[in-house]
Design an enzyme around this catalytic site. Structure first.
Site, PDB file in Angstrom:
ATOM      1  N   ASP A   9       0.747  -1.016   0.024  1.00 13.60           N
ATOM      2  CA  ASP A   9       0.068   0.041  -0.046  1.00 13.60           C
ATOM      3  C   ASP A   9       0.963   1.076  -0.019  1.00 13.60           C
ATOM      4  O   ASP A   9       1.648   1.301   1.032  1.00 13.60           O
ATOM      5  CB  ASP A   9      -1.025  -0.122   1.346  1.00 13.60           C
ATOM      6  N   ASP A  15      -4.078   3.915   2.630  1.00 14.47           N
ATOM      7  CA  ASP A  15      -5.703   3.605   3.108  1.00 14.47           C
ATOM      8  C   ASP A  15      -5.747   2.101   3.378  1.00 14.47           C
ATOM      9  O   ASP A  15      -7.013   1.866   3.431  1.00 14.47           O
ATOM     10  CB  ASP A  15      -6.088   3.906   1.746  1.00 14.47           C
ATOM     11  N   ASP A  72      -1.840  -1.217  -3.856  1.00 15.21           N
ATOM     12  CA  ASP A  72      -2.090  -0.301  -5.114  1.00 15.21           C
ATOM     13  C   ASP A  72      -1.092  -0.607  -6.063  1.00 15.21           C
ATOM     14  O   ASP A  72      -0.004  -1.056  -5.922  1.00 15.21           O
ATOM     15  CB  ASP A  72      -2.397   0.811  -4.596  1.00 15.21           C
ATOM     16  N   ASP A 116      -5.471 -10.321 -15.689  1.00 15.80           N
ATOM     17  CA  ASP A 116      -6.975 -11.194 -15.491  1.00 15.80           C
ATOM     18  C   ASP A 116      -7.923 -10.722 -16.225  1.00 15.80           C
ATOM     19  O   ASP A 116      -8.497  -9.417 -16.215  1.00 15.80           O
ATOM     20  CB  ASP A 116      -7.226 -10.982 -13.963  1.00 15.80           C
ATOM     21  N   GLU A 135      -8.721 -20.692 -16.750  1.00 14.84           N
ATOM     22  CA  GLU A 135      -8.827 -21.025 -15.391  1.00 14.84           C
ATOM     23  C   GLU A 135      -9.838 -22.114 -15.758  1.00 14.84           C
ATOM     24  O   GLU A 135     -11.143 -21.850 -16.075  1.00 14.84           O
ATOM     25  CB  GLU A 135      -9.419 -20.113 -14.411  1.00 14.84           C
TER      26      GLU A 135
HETATM   27  O1  TEU Z   1     -12.761 -18.612  -9.505  1.00 10.38           O
HETATM   28  C1  TEU Z   1     -13.478 -19.732 -10.263  1.00 10.38           C
HETATM   29  C2  TEU Z   1     -13.930 -20.717  -9.479  1.00 10.38           C
HETATM   30  O2  TEU Z   1     -14.356 -21.746  -9.911  1.00 10.38           O
HETATM   31  C3  TEU Z   1     -13.926 -20.544  -7.760  1.00 10.38           C
HETATM   32  O3  TEU Z   1     -15.268 -20.716  -7.782  1.00 10.38           O
HETATM   33  C4  TEU Z   1     -13.069 -21.443  -7.316  1.00 10.38           C
HETATM   34  O4  TEU Z   1     -13.542 -22.885  -7.233  1.00 10.38           O
HETATM   35  C5  TEU Z   1     -13.495 -20.897  -5.623  1.00 10.38           C
HETATM   36  O5  TEU Z   1     -12.771 -19.679  -5.533  1.00 10.38           O
HETATM   37  C6  TEU Z   1     -12.843 -21.830  -4.676  1.00 10.38           C
HETATM   38  O6  TEU Z   1     -13.016 -21.364  -3.579  1.00 10.38           O
HETATM   39  C7  TEU Z   1     -12.381 -17.752  -9.990  1.00 10.38           C
HETATM   40  C8  TEU Z   1     -11.612 -16.614  -9.321  1.00 10.38           C
HETATM   41  O7  TEU Z   1     -10.284 -17.426  -9.205  1.00 10.38           O
HETATM   42  C9  TEU Z   1     -12.037 -16.058  -8.141  1.00 10.38           C
HETATM   43  O8  TEU Z   1     -11.397 -15.573  -7.380  1.00 10.38           O
HETATM   44  C10 TEU Z   1     -13.351 -15.398  -8.327  1.00 10.38           C
HETATM   45  O9  TEU Z   1     -14.030 -15.176  -6.985  1.00 10.38           O
HETATM   46  C11 TEU Z   1     -14.295 -16.367  -9.381  1.00 10.38           C
HETATM   47  O10 TEU Z   1     -13.821 -16.709 -10.486  1.00 10.38           O
HETATM   48  C12 TEU Z   1     -15.634 -15.319  -9.705  1.00 10.38           C
HETATM   49  O11 TEU Z   1     -15.129 -14.452 -10.555  1.00 10.38           O
END
Ligand code: TEU
Length: 577
Positions: free
Chosen positions: A50, A54, A58, A127, A283
């Protein structure tokens, strides 16, 4: 240790090496790619540094720490989402895909950060969260406003005159339901994640074009890669037919790899990925090897890399895991992708507990040594390694005991759901204490000053109180620290293509303490030996495995007597054979 034995092995090795150098170099039988050879360092921007007091990390904080990142030797950085967001899910609910979140800084800060990375030879991975947007995105506001709004079909709506829609399960909903009734237009909208994260309708070509334009916008700015969040879920059977009972226990099978996913990816490839020197990683990779291959094989022209959930699924409960289970999964995935396709290798990320708490031993006695062993694993396997910030130090889970201490929407809504279902809340809290995503999101531990040097203000999530013992400052000074071991391991991988491309073969496939495997490339062969337990153990190396030069070792010596190798608790060794 018997010195004559070691000296003998060593001189044998020297003779052997001399023989090898006389031969002409063989053509590599692998296809070199920068994104295969690179090592990714993942930063949760909220928690890294940070700069303005805050309590929230960042971009200027990251800029301050660029030299540190470079000193790790990593060559790519993936930042969790930094777009404008109301932060229901810490940036995974995006309200503007072309602007930076206020708490994180400005577009000028972004440009400076990116240039600073590139100057240091570090590539940047963005991302991309497009299975859903925030409900505060202008598209959703429009879409919601009336049934005939031009943005209506940007999302999945179910008019109530068709009756109640078939049940869909939601990851983060406090009732576990993915359809939300909205009286404004007397319809339901779909949200696989939180109610504030409505799913975008990828069937609509306008939505796809919007997404590709956003990706081009960032590619033009110079980003080098895209991590596609929850991407396996974007294609849906929009008839929303009934699903078999209990489908939520195999969610990737029913939500993943929908009917039009490959078509969407080919469009993305044509419009974006093939037009820039970038890579994309999804992912999730469906629920079978075939699914994963269909995303990443070299002739598919879709994605370059995927990460599957099977590895990280191991040990995801208080029952922990067995080494056979762990090794079995990694070995199966490796052999399924030995010829084609490419995967990532990771033991933690922002959705997981800390690596050392989940897969190693975070007690004071074994924390550092088991952390080094786990980093040896990640950095010696085939696949692109993803190293999560703080895991180079051996940061651990935080010990929350009350629900008020948690910040994560998954934890808070999960708690409400468990309560309303009458679950055993002691069990729930125990599981959460171990598995909560907040474990992996506590502030980076820079030094022993207030708030671990993360922030002058009040950190958004508490700093782990072990920061006076586990921090960058202390570890910089100690040659044997986790941090310096991590740097040595990174250097080793970078210098030796065998650790990236080499074939992988397990030794002792049933051993419950030692995970051992060889990597081989052309004439070269190395052995990786990892004691996954807190007990010493002796293994007998096969007759054809003659240990030569030791490349790295998290203890001072190697206790080898003939073919009997005595390994210390959590010892890890890589040696030429
Ligand atoms: O995660 C997708 C996902 O499948 C997650 O639900 C995962 O199984 C879960 O976080 C486990 O606890 C992605 C991102 O990595 C996650 O941080 C986000 O919250 C989610 O998508 C929604 O965008």
């Amino acid at each position: 240790m018997k010195w004559p034995v070691l000296i003998l092995i060593f001189s044998f090795l020297l003779i052997d090496c001399a023989k090898k150098t006389e031969q002409p170099p063989a053509e590599p039988d692998y296809e070199p790619k920068w994104w295969k050879e690179g090592i990714i360092y993942q930063i949760y921007p909220r928690s890294f540094k940070d700069s303005d007091g805050d309590g929230v990390g960042d971009l200027r904080g990251i800029i301050e720490k660029l030299d540190y990142i470079q000193s790790l030797g990593v060559d790519m950085v993936w930042l969790n989402p930094i777009y404008q967001s109301p932060n229901v899910d810490n940036g995974y609910d995006i309200s503007d895909y072309r602007n930076i979140m206020d708490e994180f800084g400005t577009m000028e800060d972004f440009d400076e950060m990116l240039a600073g990375m590139h100057e240091r030879g570090i590539r940047f991975v963005m991302d991309v969260v497009v299975n859903h947007s925030s409900n505060k995105h202008e598209w959703f506001k429009q879409s919601r406003s009336s049934r005939d709004n031009p943005y209506r079909d940007y999302y999945h709506w179910w008019p109530s005159e068709k009756g109640e829609p078939n049940y869909r399960w939601s990851f983060f909903d406090d009732k576990g339901e993915a359809w939300k009734y909205d009286s404004l237009t007397d319809s339901y909208y779909l949200h696989y994640f939180a109610v504030e994260q409505p799913d975008l309708n990828w069937e609509n070509p306008k939505v796809r074009q919007e997404v590709f334009d956003v990706m081009k916008f960032w590619a033009e700015k110079g980003v080098d890669g895209f991590r596609l969040d929850a991407f396996q879920y974007v294609s849906k059977d929009t008839t929303f037919a009934e699903l078999p009972e209990g489908f939520e226990n195999n969610i990737n099978k029913y939500y993943g790899m929908g009917p039009n996913l490959h078509g969407y990816l080919r469009e993305m490839y044509d419009q974006v990925l093939s037009q820039y020197d970038v890579f994309a990683v999804s992912e999730g990779a469906g629920s079978t090897f075939e699914d994963a291959h269909s995303l990443v094989d070299s002739d598919r022209d879709e994605l370059q890399m995927a990460y599957h959930f099977e590895g990280i699924g191991v040990g995801s409960s208080l029952d922990r895991y067995t080494l056979s289970e762990f090794r079995g999964i990694y070995s199966q995935w490796d052999s399924a992708f030995a010829e084609d396709g490419w995967l990532s290798i990771f033991l933690a990320n922002h959705d997981q507990p800390r690596m050392v708490s989940k897969y190693g031993d975070d007690s004071p006695e074994f924390r550092a040594i088991s952390n080094k062993m786990l980093n040896t694993f990640i950095l010696s396997m085939r696949g692109t390694p993803y190293c999560y910030y703080g895991d180079e130090l051996g940061m651990t889970n935080i010990d929350f005991d009350s629900i008020d201490q948690y910040q994560d929407v998954a934890a808070l809504n999960g708690y409400k759901k468990a309560m309303s279902e009458g679950a055993d809340m002691d069990d729930f809290m125990q599981e959460l204490n171990f598995m909560s995503r907040d474990n992996g999101r506590t502030p980076m531990q820079w030094d022993a000053t207030k708030n671990a040097g993360f922030s002058d203000g009040v950190p958004w999530l508490p700093v782990n109180e072990n920061y006076t013992e586990i921090n960058v400052d202390l570890q910089e000074e100690d040659k044997e620290s986790c941090l310096n071991y991590f740097r040595r391991m990174v250097k080793l991988r970078k210098a030796n293509p065998i650790l990236v491309y080499g074939d992988y073969k397990v030794i002792f496939p049933k051993h419950e303490q030692v995970y051992a495997f060889t990597r081989s490339l052309g004439e070269q062969q190395v052995i990786v030996l990892l004691n996954f337990s807190s007990e010493p153990v002796t293994v007998t190396l096969p007759d054809n495995v003659l240990m030569g030069e030791v490349w790295i070792n998290n203890y001072k010596g190697v206790k080898l007597d003939g073919q009997a190798l005595n390994m210390e608790p959590y010892q890890s060794i890589i040696a030429e054979i």
